[in-house]
Design a protein around this motif. Structure first.
Motif, PDB file in Angstrom:
ATOM      1  N   SER A  65     -46.125 -28.703  10.956  1.00 28.24           N
ATOM      2  CA  SER A  65     -45.452 -29.603  11.903  1.00 28.24           C
ATOM      3  C   SER A  65     -44.075 -29.080  12.271  1.00 28.24           C
ATOM      4  N   TRP A  66     -43.379 -28.493  11.302  1.00 26.52           N
ATOM      5  CA  TRP A  66     -42.072 -27.909  11.602  1.00 26.52           C
ATOM      6  C   TRP A  66     -42.214 -26.745  12.575  1.00 26.52           C
ATOM      7  N   MET A  67     -43.268 -25.943  12.399  1.00 28.29           N
ATOM      8  CA  MET A  67     -43.475 -24.797  13.276  1.00 28.29           C
ATOM      9  C   MET A  67     -43.844 -25.247  14.698  1.00 28.29           C
ATOM     10  N   VAL A  68     -44.619 -26.330  14.813  1.00 31.16           N
ATOM     11  CA  VAL A  68     -44.935 -26.881  16.141  1.00 31.16           C
ATOM     12  C   VAL A  68     -43.638 -27.291  16.834  1.00 31.16           C
ATOM     13  N   ALA A  69     -42.766 -27.971  16.103  1.00 32.27           N
ATOM     14  CA  ALA A  69     -41.498 -28.427  16.675  1.00 32.27           C
ATOM     15  C   ALA A  69     -40.622 -27.261  17.117  1.00 32.27           C
ATOM     16  N   MET A  70     -40.769 -26.110  16.445  1.00 34.27           N
ATOM     17  CA  MET A  70     -39.953 -24.939  16.774  1.00 34.27           C
ATOM     18  C   MET A  70     -40.639 -24.008  17.767  1.00 34.27           C
ATOM     19  N   ASN A  71     -41.860 -24.376  18.171  1.00 32.70           N
ATOM     20  CA  ASN A  71     -42.615 -23.582  19.139  1.00 32.70           C
ATOM     21  C   ASN A  71     -42.750 -22.121  18.703  1.00 32.70           C
ATOM     22  N   VAL A  72     -43.143 -21.921  17.445  1.00 30.22           N
ATOM     23  CA  VAL A  72     -43.271 -20.574  16.909  1.00 30.22           C
ATOM     24  C   VAL A  72     -44.572 -19.909  17.344  1.00 30.22           C
ATOM     25  N   HIS A  73     -44.600 -18.607  17.221  1.00 32.85           N
ATOM     26  CA  HIS A  73     -45.811 -17.806  17.455  1.00 32.85           C
ATOM     27  C   HIS A  73     -46.466 -17.588  16.101  1.00 32.85           C
ATOM     28  N   HIS A  74     -47.732 -17.982  15.980  1.00 33.46           N
ATOM     29  CA  HIS A  74     -48.460 -17.793  14.723  1.00 33.46           C
ATOM     30  C   HIS A  74     -49.108 -16.415  14.699  1.00 33.46           C
ATOM     31  N   GLU A  75     -49.015 -15.769  13.561  1.00 34.10           N
ATOM     32  CA  GLU A  75     -49.673 -14.482  13.373  1.00 34.10           C
ATOM     33  C   GLU A  75     -50.391 -14.515  12.032  1.00 34.10           C
ATOM     34  N   ASP A  76     -51.682 -14.264  12.056  1.00 33.19           N
ATOM     35  CA  ASP A  76     -52.478 -14.253  10.828  1.00 33.19           C
ATOM     36  C   ASP A  76     -52.619 -12.790  10.411  1.00 33.19           C
ATOM     37  N   ASN A  77     -51.703 -12.319   9.573  1.00 33.73           N
ATOM     38  CA  ASN A  77     -51.634 -10.912   9.209  1.00 33.73           C
ATOM     39  C   ASN A  77     -52.181 -10.709   7.806  1.00 33.73           C
ATOM     40  N   ARG A  78     -53.349 -10.111   7.703  1.00 29.65           N
ATOM     41  CA  ARG A  78     -53.987  -9.899   6.401  1.00 29.65           C
ATOM     42  C   ARG A  78     -53.545  -8.609   5.727  1.00 29.65           C
ATOM     43  N   GLU A  79     -52.621  -7.876   6.331  1.00 25.87           N
ATOM     44  CA  GLU A  79     -52.155  -6.635   5.721  1.00 25.87           C
ATOM     45  C   GLU A  79     -51.387  -6.879   4.426  1.00 25.87           C
ATOM     46  N   ILE A  80     -50.932  -8.121   4.208  1.00 28.14           N
ATOM     47  CA  ILE A  80     -50.218  -8.386   2.961  1.00 28.14           C
ATOM     48  C   ILE A  80     -51.159  -8.463   1.775  1.00 28.14           C
ATOM     49  N   CYS A  81     -52.473  -8.498   2.041  1.00 28.78           N
ATOM     50  CA  CYS A  81     -53.451  -8.472   0.950  1.00 28.78           C
ATOM     51  C   CYS A  81     -53.622  -7.025   0.507  1.00 28.78           C
ATOM     52  N   ASP A  82     -53.260  -6.729  -0.701  1.00 30.65           N
ATOM     53  CA  ASP A  82     -53.323  -5.356  -1.191  1.00 30.65           C
ATOM     54  C   ASP A  82     -54.004  -5.353  -2.551  1.00 30.65           C
ATOM     55  N   PRO A  83     -55.082  -4.578  -2.704  1.00 30.71           N
ATOM     56  CA  PRO A  83     -55.809  -4.593  -3.977  1.00 30.71           C
ATOM     57  C   PRO A  83     -55.090  -3.860  -5.115  1.00 30.71           C
ATOM     58  N   ARG A  84     -54.021  -3.146  -4.825  1.00 31.95           N
ATOM     59  CA  ARG A  84     -53.302  -2.422  -5.883  1.00 31.95           C
ATOM     60  C   ARG A  84     -52.296  -3.342  -6.552  1.00 31.95           C
ATOM     61  N   CYS A  85     -52.343  -3.437  -7.849  1.00 38.37           N
ATOM     62  CA  CYS A  85     -51.428  -4.309  -8.589  1.00 38.37           C
ATOM     63  C   CYS A  85     -50.488  -3.482  -9.450  1.00 38.37           C
ATOM     64  N   THR A  86     -49.254  -3.923  -9.505  1.00 40.89           N
ATOM     65  CA  THR A  86     -48.246  -3.289 -10.357  1.00 40.89           C
ATOM     66  C   THR A  86     -47.518  -4.401 -11.108  1.00 40.89           C
ATOM     67  N   PRO A  87     -46.685  -4.064 -12.089  1.00 39.79           N
ATOM     68  CA  PRO A  87     -45.939  -5.102 -12.808  1.00 39.79           C
ATOM     69  C   PRO A  87     -45.017  -5.932 -11.907  1.00 39.79           C
ATOM     70  N   THR A  88     -44.657  -5.423 -10.731  1.00 40.34           N
ATOM     71  CA  THR A  88     -43.773  -6.174  -9.835  1.00 40.34           C
ATOM     72  C   THR A  88     -44.541  -6.890  -8.724  1.00 40.34           C
ATOM     73  N   SER A  89     -45.858  -6.933  -8.826  1.00 38.59           N
ATOM     74  CA  SER A  89     -46.673  -7.596  -7.811  1.00 38.59           C
ATOM     75  C   SER A  89     -46.716  -9.100  -8.026  1.00 38.59           C
ATOM     76  N   ILE A  90     -47.000  -9.801  -6.939  1.00 36.92           N
ATOM     77  CA  ILE A  90     -47.194 -11.250  -7.001  1.00 36.92           C
ATOM     78  C   ILE A  90     -48.664 -11.511  -6.721  1.00 36.92           C
ATOM     79  N   ALA A  91     -49.344 -12.187  -7.616  1.00 43.84           N
ATOM     80  CA  ALA A  91     -50.776 -12.459  -7.445  1.00 43.84           C
ATOM     81  C   ALA A  91     -50.969 -13.566  -6.420  1.00 43.84           C
TER      82      ALA A  91
END
Length: 106
Positions: A65-91
């Motif tokens: 609802s906040w994004m609708v009010a701000m008239n933002v552009h939505h982008e569904d970017n799946r590039e943040i999905c990365d199968p490589r895990c390291t100790p500094t990764s966020i699951a």
């Protein structure tokens, strides 16, 4: 990104007690484990006056609802999905594209 009928039955999992303010169908909004707003959007949210942003029962609807009010552009970017895990990764768990526990490089 998703939209669909507003859940108005209090016995269902995603019940929206303020559903009457939304209407019969949710607006297009992000759902899932992560939302990545731009610096401009974050700055606008930070500058908003207290109590000027409506809160809904579900965080994805609230942020949507906040994004609708701000008239933002939505982008569904799946590039943040990365199968490589390291100790500094966020699951994360992403549905359905990344259908197993994956890691996002921090």
């Amino acid at each position: 990104m998703k939209k669909g009928p507003v859940i108005t039955d209090p016995h269902k999992k995603w019940y929206e007690k303020s559903g009457h303010l939304i209407g019969k169908e949710y607006f297009l909004h992000a759902y899932g484990p992560i939302y990545v707003p731009s610096a401009e959007v974050v700055a606008s949210l930070a500058a908003a006056r207290n109590n000027s942003l409506r809160m809904f029962s579900n965080e994805d609807v609230t942020i949507g609802s906040w994004m609708v009010a701000m008239n933002v552009h939505h982008e569904d970017n799946r590039e943040i999905c990365d199968p490589r895990c390291t100790p500094t990764s966020i699951a994360v768990w992403d549905i359905p594209k990344c259908s197993a526990n994956k890691c996002v490089m921090a």
